[in-house]
Design an enzyme around this catalytic site. Sequence first.
Site, PDB file in Angstrom:
ATOM      1  N   TYR A 143     -21.113   9.555 -19.171  1.00 25.72           N
ATOM      2  CA  TYR A 143     -21.867  10.738 -19.575  1.00 25.72           C
ATOM      3  C   TYR A 143     -20.880  11.861 -19.845  1.00 25.72           C
ATOM      4  CZ  TYR A 143     -25.141  14.685 -19.249  1.00 25.72           C
ATOM      5  OH  TYR A 143     -25.878  15.804 -19.502  1.00 25.72           O
ATOM      6  N   ASP A 238     -12.261  12.760 -19.929  1.00 23.34           N
ATOM      7  CA  ASP A 238     -13.281  13.683 -19.437  1.00 23.34           C
ATOM      8  C   ASP A 238     -13.187  13.726 -17.911  1.00 23.34           C
ATOM      9  OD1 ASP A 238     -15.487  15.002 -18.574  1.00 23.34           O
ATOM     10  OD2 ASP A 238     -16.933  13.906 -19.807  1.00 23.34           O
ATOM     11  N   LYS A 266     -17.030  21.769 -13.220  1.00 26.80           N
ATOM     12  CA  LYS A 266     -17.400  21.604 -11.800  1.00 26.80           C
ATOM     13  C   LYS A 266     -16.438  22.312 -10.844  1.00 26.80           C
ATOM     14  CE  LYS A 266     -20.133  17.453 -12.765  1.00 26.80           C
ATOM     15  NZ  LYS A 266     -21.540  17.727 -12.528  1.00 26.80           N
TER      16      LYS A 266
HETATM   17  N1  HOZ Z   1     -25.028  15.976 -14.924  1.00 25.40           N
HETATM   18  C1  HOZ Z   1     -25.204  16.134 -13.525  1.00 25.40           C
HETATM   19  C2  HOZ Z   1     -25.091  14.833 -12.813  1.00 25.40           C
HETATM   20  N2  HOZ Z   1     -23.979  14.037 -13.127  1.00 25.40           N
HETATM   21  C3  HOZ Z   1     -26.545  16.745 -13.174  1.00 25.40           C
HETATM   22  C4  HOZ Z   1     -26.538  18.192 -13.308  1.00 25.40           C
HETATM   23  C5  HOZ Z   1     -27.694  18.896 -12.597  1.00 25.40           C
HETATM   24  O1  HOZ Z   1     -28.802  18.419 -12.614  1.00 25.40           O
HETATM   25  O2  HOZ Z   1     -27.449  19.934 -12.028  1.00 25.40           O
END
Ligand code: HOZ
Length: 427
Positions: A143, A238, A266
């Site tokens: 992802y 990534d 993050k």
């Molecule tokens: N893309 C995030 C998990 N890998 C989720 C982000 C969220 O819901 O805060």
Amino acid sequence: MTSHNQELFDQSQKLIPGGVNSPVRAFKSVGGTPLFFKRGKGAYVWDADDKQYIDYVNSWGPMIVGHCHPEVVKAVQAAAAEGLGFGAPTAAELEIAETLCKILPSLEMVRLVSSGTEATMTAIRLARGFTGRSRIIKFEGCYHGHSDGLLVKAGSGALTFGQPSSSGVPAEIAALTTVLDYNDAAGLEKAFAEYGNEIAAVIVEPVAGNMNLILPKREFLDAMRKLCTKHGAVLILDEVMSGFRVGLQGAHGHYGIKPDLITLGKVMGGGLPAAAFGGRRDIMQCLAPLGAVYQAGTLSGNPVAVAAGLTTLKLVQALGFYDRLTQLAKQMTEGLTAVAKKHGIPFSAQSIGSMFGLYFSATAPTSYAEVMASDKAAFNRFFHAMLAEGVYLAPSAFEAGFVSAAHSDADIAATIAAADKVFAAWK
Ligand code: HOZ
């Protein structure tokens, strides 16, 4: 007595699609009512009913020093008091750029943005601008945020709902994304042999954390580097999730693989919206205002987010910081594996740095297909039973978990004891 979580969820669904602002939060995969959080401190979070949990979601990764670390909060308050945003350069942006480039030697230049999605989306555009090519390669179950061309056979929330490719992405755009199997070096070799001169970039999570945790095979990483160099394609690692998580120098530092570009988010935002992409100077110089590849953002380099990020980056550089986290994550995965074995439950777990994966399968998966073959119903049952015991895991079998510096040995022991209790009642 009605739960406040339920009341809030009922109301939210009237105004917010699905009651949430990011799909994976909706508990659709595991079922039940999502928790609404009101407070976090250290290793713990409290929901709307004031129930306390040991938190292994860590805001999906950023809270590596724990919730509300006093130094981070102090820096954020000080920055906010000076101005919430200027839409103009600040000295703190230079400082965080210097910090990032010092920690990660592969960053010759870096650009700040506000989210991981922006970072990956722009890195792809940059690779296309630099190479003059259109096709990109990604891997099934990885992802890279929710821009059109990357929502093709994606992981995380997209995978959670069984729709890894989003509706609304024009077929013409999806056609420019070639999807291959993660950890399949031969498949990559074949793709480059067929259309190597069309490939602008290969984008990959060097440690995959959006289809649960999948570790890369050495030959897969080496093939990517070798083939991108040979065919003039840009290798984009990534590290939005793995950066400052797997270790101080992320997954590429851990495995010793040299990227052309990396994307970060993050942890580097310390819980606030700051992200970045950067890498080779010759590629980064193609970015506006130096070059013709455009990217911009009112909130890019926001001073409050930069303050949270800078302070977090200072804290993670403390001596032994990652050794401790690596040890904690190991304690956790080994402890959980042992109690599952004691109760005869097919279960495995592994970790790298502060990231961990839990799988209801006899061995840890190495591919998307193996992850999909694990027992999702068992995970969902485990998730809810652990929640009842006060342990908050990611509400999906397709997400990695995280320990933070705020977790204590006692927290890990309590988590293992909770799993022991859950597994004892499993039959
Ligand atoms: N893309 C995030 C998990 N890998 C989720 C982000 C969220 O819901 O805060």
